[in-house]
Design a protein around this motif. Sequence first.
Motif, short mmCIF file in Angstrom:
data_model
loop_
_atom_site.label_atom_id
_atom_site.label_comp_id
_atom_site.label_asym_id
_atom_site.label_seq_id
_atom_site.Cartn_x
_atom_site.Cartn_y
_atom_site.Cartn_z
N SER A 176 19.30 4.28 31.25
CA SER A 176 18.60 3.07 31.91
C SER A 176 19.95 2.02 32.50
O SER A 176 18.89 1.19 33.39
CB SER A 176 18.50 2.55 30.59
OG SER A 176 19.32 2.24 30.18
N ASP B 68 14.66 4.26 46.67
CA ASP B 68 14.46 5.76 45.76
C ASP B 68 15.21 6.52 45.32
O ASP B 68 15.44 7.18 45.54
CB ASP B 68 13.09 5.64 46.66
CG ASP B 68 12.63 6.76 46.19
OD1 ASP B 68 12.28 6.91 44.51
OD2 ASP B 68 11.38 7.05 46.37
N TRP B 69 15.79 6.60 43.83
CA TRP B 69 16.89 7.77 43.56
C TRP B 69 15.75 9.38 43.19
O TRP B 69 14.60 8.98 42.28
CB TRP B 69 16.83 7.21 41.53
CG TRP B 69 17.83 7.97 41.55
CD1 TRP B 69 18.56 9.11 41.86
CD2 TRP B 69 18.27 7.95 40.14
NE1 TRP B 69 19.45 9.47 41.10
CE2 TRP B 69 19.47 8.62 39.50
CE3 TRP B 69 18.26 7.26 38.64
CZ2 TRP B 69 20.11 9.57 38.26
CZ3 TRP B 69 19.02 7.65 37.53
CH2 TRP B 69 19.66 8.47 37.58
N GLU C 240 17.42 -0.98 45.40
CA GLU C 240 15.59 -1.02 46.53
C GLU C 240 16.21 0.62 46.63
O GLU C 240 15.35 1.06 48.02
CB GLU C 240 15.64 -1.85 46.79
CG GLU C 240 15.08 -3.43 46.24
CD GLU C 240 14.11 -3.93 47.37
OE1 GLU C 240 13.25 -4.11 47.30
OE2 GLU C 240 14.59 -4.51 48.34
N GLU D 51 19.26 3.32 35.84
CA GLU D 51 17.98 3.22 37.37
C GLU D 51 17.50 1.67 37.43
O GLU D 51 17.26 1.15 38.52
CB GLU D 51 16.27 3.34 35.59
CG GLU D 51 16.66 4.82 35.08
CD GLU D 51 15.84 5.40 34.22
OE1 GLU D 51 15.74 4.40 33.44
OE2 GLU D 51 15.74 6.01 34.08
N GLN D 52 18.29 1.31 36.30
CA GLN D 52 18.55 -0.87 36.86
C GLN D 52 19.34 -0.76 38.26
O GLN D 52 18.81 -2.22 38.96
CB GLN D 52 19.65 -1.42 36.08
CG GLN D 52 18.95 -2.71 34.97
CD GLN D 52 19.34 -3.70 34.00
OE1 GLN D 52 20.70 -2.72 33.38
NE2 GLN D 52 19.37 -4.51 34.53
N THR D 53 19.98 -0.09 38.03
CA THR D 53 21.01 -0.29 39.46
C THR D 53 20.73 0.26 40.87
O THR D 53 20.28 -0.52 41.33
CB THR D 53 21.81 0.85 39.15
OG1 THR D 53 23.29 -0.15 38.49
CG2 THR D 53 23.22 0.37 40.57
N ALA D 54 19.74 1.38 40.98
CA ALA D 54 18.74 1.45 41.72
C ALA D 54 17.34 0.65 41.71
O ALA D 54 17.90 0.71 43.19
CB ALA D 54 18.39 2.69 41.29
N ARG D 55 16.97 -0.21 40.76
CA ARG D 55 16.33 -0.79 41.14
C ARG D 55 16.42 -1.84 42.04
O ARG D 55 16.45 -2.49 42.94
CB ARG D 55 15.40 -1.16 40.18
CG ARG D 55 14.50 -2.24 40.06
CD ARG D 55 13.58 -2.58 38.85
NE ARG D 55 11.88 -3.30 39.24
CZ ARG D 55 12.11 -4.84 39.12
NH1 ARG D 55 13.51 -5.36 38.61
NH2 ARG D 55 11.08 -5.37 38.83
N GLN D 56 17.73 -2.09 41.85
CA GLN D 56 18.02 -3.41 42.55
C GLN D 56 18.76 -3.40 43.42
O GLN D 56 18.66 -3.95 44.44
CB GLN D 56 20.03 -3.32 41.45
CG GLN D 56 20.68 -4.80 41.86
CD GLN D 56 20.03 -6.69 41.96
OE1 GLN D 56 19.41 -6.55 41.23
NE2 GLN D 56 20.08 -7.04 42.83
N THR E 101 27.31 -2.52 41.59
CA THR E 101 26.21 -2.33 42.08
C THR E 101 25.83 -2.96 39.95
O THR E 101 25.96 -3.56 39.47
CB THR E 101 25.31 -2.09 41.92
OG1 THR E 101 25.17 -2.48 43.31
CG2 THR E 101 23.98 -2.64 41.87
N ASP F 183 22.60 8.97 45.36
CA ASP F 183 21.24 10.60 43.60
C ASP F 183 22.86 10.25 42.76
O ASP F 183 22.61 10.10 42.09
CB ASP F 183 20.95 11.13 44.81
CG ASP F 183 19.23 10.68 44.92
OD1 ASP F 183 18.88 9.94 44.63
OD2 ASP F 183 19.37 11.46 46.06
#
Length: 199
Positions: free
Chosen positions: A177, A189-190, A187, A180-185, A25, A164
Amino acid sequence: MHIGIYIYDNAEVLDFAGPFEVFSTANRFLEKDKQHKVSLIAEKASPVHARGGFRVMPDFSISEHPPIDVLVVVGGVHTEEVKKTIVTAWIADVARSARRVASVCTGAFLLAEAGLLAGRDVTTHWEDCDDLQQAYPALNVKRNVRWVQSDPLITSAGISAGIDMSLALVALLYEQSLAEQTARQMEFDWTLNPAVSEE
């Protein structure tokens, strides 16, 4: 950069599928010339039967693969795997040139058997912490943490904690960043981990 994930029979599925998803991802947000390759590596280039009968074909064997920059050793039913000197010797050899070496869950037993963890802060699945400490007294086993960083090694607790830790690896290899973008993509919760040990 080549990220190799070591798998074996009775490996925990999310232990390798989770990190694989994180790294693949993250590639979506990188320029083509900055993307990394992610491979599954096993002792032999033949199908691996992971936990629950999940069958997966590795990309490479330990005897024939491209140079590995980041090695991730997964957990599962490790009791037979840790006895394979050809595997632990390979792990030790790869670690000599890799930028980072990581384990998920009971993959820490393989890193310990390869001689990589002595004197370091480490972690594993909560159910296996006592066994890891007893089997390798030179380790400082941390409990109730998601992952422990002891450069250039990172060990994580069980299963989902490997996601994690893999996000933490993305931050270390690239930048926060991107993680964080990868975790958001994804979905996801890191869970950022406060227990970090650096040498």
